[in-house]
Scaffold this motif. Sequence first.
Motif, PDB file in Angstrom:
ATOM      1  N   GLU A 409       0.924  -1.324   0.190  1.00 30.91           N
ATOM      2  CA  GLU A 409      -0.160   0.027   0.065  1.00 30.91           C
ATOM      3  C   GLU A 409       0.802   1.288  -0.028  1.00 30.91           C
ATOM      4  O   GLU A 409       0.650   2.314  -0.644  1.00 30.91           O
ATOM      5  N   VAL A 410       1.901   1.347   0.802  1.00 28.81           N
ATOM      6  CA  VAL A 410       2.856   2.265   0.771  1.00 28.81           C
ATOM      7  C   VAL A 410       3.336   2.745  -0.370  1.00 28.81           C
ATOM      8  O   VAL A 410       3.233   3.628  -0.884  1.00 28.81           O
ATOM      9  N   ARG A 411       4.085   1.404  -0.884  1.00 26.78           N
ATOM     10  CA  ARG A 411       4.478   1.621  -2.510  1.00 26.78           C
ATOM     11  C   ARG A 411       3.676   2.214  -3.228  1.00 26.78           C
ATOM     12  O   ARG A 411       3.903   3.179  -4.103  1.00 26.78           O
ATOM     13  N   SER A 412       2.410   1.714  -3.412  1.00 21.34           N
ATOM     14  CA  SER A 412       1.540   2.289  -4.527  1.00 21.34           C
ATOM     15  C   SER A 412       1.122   3.981  -4.188  1.00 21.34           C
ATOM     16  O   SER A 412       0.955   4.564  -5.147  1.00 21.34           O
ATOM     17  N   ALA A 413       0.977   3.961  -2.609  1.00 21.18           N
ATOM     18  CA  ALA A 413       0.423   5.395  -2.520  1.00 21.18           C
ATOM     19  C   ALA A 413       1.664   6.604  -2.677  1.00 21.18           C
ATOM     20  O   ALA A 413       1.155   7.940  -3.257  1.00 21.18           O
ATOM     21  N   VAL A 414       2.882   6.073  -2.365  1.00 20.65           N
ATOM     22  CA  VAL A 414       3.911   6.969  -2.745  1.00 20.65           C
ATOM     23  C   VAL A 414       4.291   7.477  -4.235  1.00 20.65           C
ATOM     24  O   VAL A 414       4.229   8.241  -4.688  1.00 20.65           O
ATOM     25  N   ARG A 415       4.039   6.347  -5.053  1.00 17.31           N
ATOM     26  CA  ARG A 415       4.111   6.444  -6.483  1.00 17.31           C
ATOM     27  C   ARG A 415       3.139   7.202  -6.947  1.00 17.31           C
ATOM     28  O   ARG A 415       3.458   8.088  -7.751  1.00 17.31           O
ATOM     29  N   ALA A 416       1.835   7.080  -6.469  1.00 15.13           N
ATOM     30  CA  ALA A 416       0.665   7.759  -7.102  1.00 15.13           C
ATOM     31  C   ALA A 416       0.908   9.188  -6.698  1.00 15.13           C
ATOM     32  O   ALA A 416       0.653   9.944  -7.522  1.00 15.13           O
ATOM     33  N   GLU A 421       2.345  14.685  -8.913  1.00 14.35           N
ATOM     34  CA  GLU A 421       2.980  15.888  -8.621  1.00 14.35           C
ATOM     35  C   GLU A 421       3.815  16.186  -9.647  1.00 14.35           C
ATOM     36  O   GLU A 421       4.059  17.314 -10.206  1.00 14.35           O
ATOM     37  N   LEU A 422       4.454  15.096 -10.156  1.00 12.86           N
ATOM     38  CA  LEU A 422       5.592  15.537 -11.238  1.00 12.86           C
ATOM     39  C   LEU A 422       5.313  15.007 -12.809  1.00 12.86           C
ATOM     40  O   LEU A 422       6.117  15.258 -13.498  1.00 12.86           O
ATOM     41  N   GLY A 423       4.189  14.368 -12.996  1.00 13.97           N
ATOM     42  CA  GLY A 423       3.592  14.263 -14.380  1.00 13.97           C
ATOM     43  C   GLY A 423       4.162  12.732 -14.530  1.00 13.97           C
ATOM     44  O   GLY A 423       3.362  11.937 -14.229  1.00 13.97           O
ATOM     45  N   ASN A 424       5.354  12.609 -15.269  1.00 14.13           N
ATOM     46  CA  ASN A 424       5.440  11.264 -15.790  1.00 14.13           C
ATOM     47  C   ASN A 424       7.002  10.864 -15.203  1.00 14.13           C
ATOM     48  O   ASN A 424       7.721  10.489 -16.273  1.00 14.13           O
ATOM     49  N   PRO A 425       7.005  10.783 -14.129  1.00  6.42           N
ATOM     50  CA  PRO A 425       8.296  10.430 -13.478  1.00  6.42           C
ATOM     51  C   PRO A 425       8.583   9.192 -13.709  1.00  6.42           C
ATOM     52  O   PRO A 425       7.737   8.189 -13.762  1.00  6.42           O
ATOM     53  N   VAL A 426       9.960   8.558 -13.595  1.00  8.53           N
ATOM     54  CA  VAL A 426      10.328   7.227 -13.363  1.00  8.53           C
ATOM     55  C   VAL A 426      10.331   6.880 -11.789  1.00  8.53           C
ATOM     56  O   VAL A 426      10.962   7.914 -11.060  1.00  8.53           O
ATOM     57  N   VAL A 427       9.547   6.161 -11.363  1.00  9.89           N
ATOM     58  CA  VAL A 427       9.881   5.823  -9.908  1.00  9.89           C
ATOM     59  C   VAL A 427      10.042   4.565  -9.762  1.00  9.89           C
ATOM     60  O   VAL A 427       9.414   3.347  -9.937  1.00  9.89           O
ATOM     61  N   MET A 428      11.273   4.250  -9.076  1.00 11.48           N
ATOM     62  CA  MET A 428      11.435   2.968  -8.787  1.00 11.48           C
ATOM     63  C   MET A 428      11.669   2.786  -7.207  1.00 11.48           C
ATOM     64  O   MET A 428      11.758   3.468  -6.645  1.00 11.48           O
ATOM     65  N   CYS A 429      11.441   1.513  -6.920  1.00  9.48           N
ATOM     66  CA  CYS A 429      11.396   1.131  -5.553  1.00  9.48           C
ATOM     67  C   CYS A 429      12.224  -0.297  -5.419  1.00  9.48           C
ATOM     68  O   CYS A 429      12.034  -1.161  -6.084  1.00  9.48           O
ATOM     69  N   HIS A 430      12.789  -0.196  -4.309  1.00 13.21           N
ATOM     70  CA  HIS A 430      13.192  -1.669  -3.645  1.00 13.21           C
ATOM     71  C   HIS A 430      12.900  -1.725  -1.988  1.00 13.21           C
ATOM     72  O   HIS A 430      13.107  -0.847  -1.438  1.00 13.21           O
ATOM     73  N   VAL A 447      13.248  12.826 -13.113  1.00 12.69           N
ATOM     74  CA  VAL A 447      12.234  13.297 -13.921  1.00 12.69           C
ATOM     75  C   VAL A 447      12.882  14.504 -14.536  1.00 12.69           C
ATOM     76  O   VAL A 447      13.967  14.900 -13.932  1.00 12.69           O
ATOM     77  N   PRO A 448      12.578  15.106 -15.780  1.00 11.86           N
ATOM     78  CA  PRO A 448      13.342  16.241 -16.296  1.00 11.86           C
ATOM     79  C   PRO A 448      13.358  17.250 -15.285  1.00 11.86           C
ATOM     80  O   PRO A 448      12.262  17.719 -14.833  1.00 11.86           O
TER      81      PRO A 448
END
Length: 520
Positions: A409-416, A421-430, A447-448
């Motif tokens: 849930e945390v991973r999905s919520a942080v990504r969302a 906020e940033l448009g189309n960033p790459v968000v990677m998680c481990h 993100v640019p």
Amino acid sequence: MCHTVAVTRARWTTETVPLPPHALAWLTQRVGLGEPFSEVSVSAPPSTLSADAFTALEAVCAVSADDEDRLGRAGGLSYLDLLRRRGHGEPAVPDAVVTPGSPDEVVEVLKVCVEHDVAVVPFGGGTSVVGGVEALRGSKAAVVALDVSGLASLVSVDPVSRVAVLQAGLTGPEAEKLLEEHGFTLGHVPQSFERATIGGFAATRSAGQASSGYGRFEDMVESVRVATPVGEWVAGTAPASAAGPDLKQLVLGSEGVFGVITEVSVRVRPRPYGPRYEGFVVDGWEAGVALVRTLAQDGVLADITRLSDADETEVALEMAGEKAALLRKYLRFRRVSQPCLVILGWECRSRSATMSSLSGHKVVRLGRSMGASWLHGRFNGPRQRDALLDAGVCVETLETAAHWSRVSEVRSAVRAALVAELGNPVVMCHVSHAYETGASLYFTVLVPRDLEDPVGQWGRAKAVASEVVSSLGTITHHHAVGVDHAPWLEREIGSVGVSVLRAVKQRVDPTGILNPGKLI
Ligand SMILES: Cc1cc2nc3c(=O)[nH]c(=O)nc-3n(C[C@H](O)[C@H](O)[C@H](O)COP(=O)(O)OP(=O)(O)OC[C@H]3O[C@@H](n4cnc5c(N)ncnc54)[C@H](O)[C@@H]3O)c2cc1C
């Protein structure tokens, strides 16, 4: 005399390590590139340290008001710090840098600073990514950076008890080299290992990459020696104690607001014989979380246990270039539709115990070459960050920890939140560290860079992510609080908790000289 940490500290290394062409091509297509920074020279404002205070400090130890020395201690290594050094935002520059050469000199420096009402920022490796070493002065007219690099000895080793006393200014490699002469290791290897210090590890409750085996830094500490404005404080005497609350835990994680850690007594272990690192792939994030949870709850985690989500795995494959095509083909053949990379490394724990627990899960073994490749690149992140910044990319990380029932849930919520906020960033998680009851999550965002307002761009993204993590997990698993997480501390520890910390501060630092604006 003071030695400069780096000429400008705008980069992790002075050697430019450009991104390989295939990585640049992927980045252009997926993230988009911004504009490289134009060359700017950041200057130091005039020092406001009084001549009297300077003379009094000089009587104790080396002190410098040179611009280069002061700029070298103007902040840490967060994206915002790096932006400031590239001309976006004002760096907080200390008025002088003091470099005591012994724990007694640290006590004396603090006495002088109390007498002259000068703020003091303890400065270790300066790798803080949360504003922990910003030279804020609070209500004081002047602020000095207290550089602990002069405290760089191995004080003692007790091979029978496996306890070593290390001075606070030793960097990770320096400490390991000294311990190696006695056949020991600390086993604490965070990604900032090359620069960060023993005192910094203790002051921030750092977690190394092999924390599942060796423990977090606070698990290794037997006792701490601390210089405070009201005198010396040694906390911790025995391997375990019931003499009231554990006061050393008040010092660990205190981020320089209660005192300057001068020596740390740590548990050490024999150097590993034949460490082994291996790569695996699981199909999908949920399968990976279930696997790591099983290992943690069965008590058979590898020393290094790391699970990347599909996005991070995808980026790792893209960065690997041609070799990745073969691997993708193999994974398709093995019917893996959403590859998630798992790295396991054994240094002091039993591999066979982990492997027998793994047998109940569907995993594709990639073998030791994938483990070796992770080991080879384990410190590459900061170097790649230089290259990404040069390519006009905003690159930053954030981290948290949560119970297993909430990890996804945390991973999905942080990504969302970051995407909104940033448009189309790459968000990677481990998952970087695992425990019986939960795990830490480490996010990397690309993100640019916003050319008009790069500071606001990341400031807003960090704020929305912090709102999410503070409601579902901890505001920080290992980066500490500093300036950046301070607005969310009360939500985590409550108003009583904050008042307890303030009361301790009032007792050990009654005039409030130590690290203003951090933690509380
Ligand atoms: C690229 C990169 C990767 C990182 N990876 C990790 C990681 O894997 N794990 C992890 O835990 N952290 C990581 N960090 C964060 C950072 O490295 C840690 O917080 C580290 O413990 C800080 O050590 P330092 O010596 O650089 O401390 P500094 O940055 O100098 O200081 C950090 C804080 O501690 C205080 N402090 C420093 N020394 C003392 C002292 N002797 N006495 C009292 N207070 C003191 C400072 O005032 C400041 O508030 C990373 C940072 C970077 C830039």
